[in-house]
Design a protein around this motif. Structure first.
Motif, PDB file in Angstrom:
ATOM      1  N   ALA A  80      -2.337   2.861  -4.763  1.00  0.00           N
ATOM      2  CA  ALA A  80      -2.548   4.249  -4.351  1.00  0.00           C
ATOM      3  C   ALA A  80      -3.593   4.351  -3.252  1.00  0.00           C
ATOM      4  O   ALA A  80      -3.563   5.259  -2.441  1.00  0.00           O
ATOM      5  CB  ALA A  80      -2.959   5.106  -5.536  1.00  0.00           C
ATOM      6  N   ASP A  91       0.849  -1.192   0.000  1.00  0.00           N
ATOM      7  CA  ASP A  91       0.000   0.000   0.000  1.00  0.00           C
ATOM      8  C   ASP A  91       0.886   1.244   0.000  1.00  0.00           C
ATOM      9  O   ASP A  91       2.119   1.145   0.007  1.00  0.00           O
ATOM     10  CB  ASP A  91      -1.003  -0.029   1.157  1.00  0.00           C
ATOM     11  N   ARG A  92       0.278   2.410   0.007  1.00  0.00           N
ATOM     12  CA  ARG A  92       1.063   3.639  -0.113  1.00  0.00           C
ATOM     13  C   ARG A  92       1.912   3.938   1.105  1.00  0.00           C
ATOM     14  O   ARG A  92       2.788   4.803   1.051  1.00  0.00           O
ATOM     15  CB  ARG A  92       0.193   4.817  -0.518  1.00  0.00           C
ATOM     16  N   VAL A 138       4.120   7.552  -5.707  1.00  0.00           N
ATOM     17  CA  VAL A 138       2.750   7.025  -5.651  1.00  0.00           C
ATOM     18  C   VAL A 138       1.815   7.942  -4.874  1.00  0.00           C
ATOM     19  O   VAL A 138       0.620   7.961  -5.128  1.00  0.00           O
ATOM     20  CB  VAL A 138       2.723   5.589  -5.096  1.00  0.00           C
ATOM     21  N   HIS A 139       2.335   8.740  -3.963  1.00  0.00           N
ATOM     22  CA  HIS A 139       1.474   9.621  -3.180  1.00  0.00           C
ATOM     23  C   HIS A 139       0.842  10.710  -4.039  1.00  0.00           C
ATOM     24  O   HIS A 139      -0.227  11.208  -3.705  1.00  0.00           O
ATOM     25  CB  HIS A 139       2.267  10.246  -2.028  1.00  0.00           C
ATOM     26  N   LEU A 160       7.503   4.477  -4.147  1.00  0.00           N
ATOM     27  CA  LEU A 160       6.593   5.050  -3.154  1.00  0.00           C
ATOM     28  C   LEU A 160       6.692   6.567  -3.091  1.00  0.00           C
ATOM     29  O   LEU A 160       5.726   7.242  -2.758  1.00  0.00           O
ATOM     30  CB  LEU A 160       6.859   4.467  -1.771  1.00  0.00           C
TER      31      LEU A 160
END
Length: 101
Positions: free
Chosen positions: A100, A25-26, A75-76, A72
């Protein structure tokens, strides 16, 4: 919007893939890792892996940690990132996915 049936379908598909798949996950927590990814990365499959930070799970694989950490950072601000890497000279493929949401 994803349903429980969609989630089951996705997990079943990834579990049975011949390629290794590691999804995070993020925040960098492991969402899913299939048996092939465990084999490629020489990690014993463990139900406790889900929820752990990828850097803890992959502490012996510095290059993979570096690739995921770089993904990462991006990705935010945008859509999910995916990366594929040849894990060894045997043609094994490992797919790294950062979600995301």
């Amino acid at each position: 919007m994803a349903t429980a049936a969609d989630d089951r379908f996705f997990r079943n598909m990834v579990t049975n893939m011949r390629n290794g798949v590691l999804a995070i996950d993020r925040e960098g927590r492991v969402v899913m890792i299939n048996e092939e990814a465990c084999r490629i990365l020489e990690i014993a499959p463990d139900a406790e892996d889900t929820g752990r930070h990828f850097s803890e799970l992959l502490r012996r694989h510095h290059d993979v940690v570096r690739i995921l950490a770089g993904g990462l950072r991006d990705v935010h601000a945008s859509e999910p990132r995916r990366a594929s890497a040849e894990a060894d000279g045997q043609g094994d493929r490992l797919h790294l996915v950062a979600r995301a949401g």
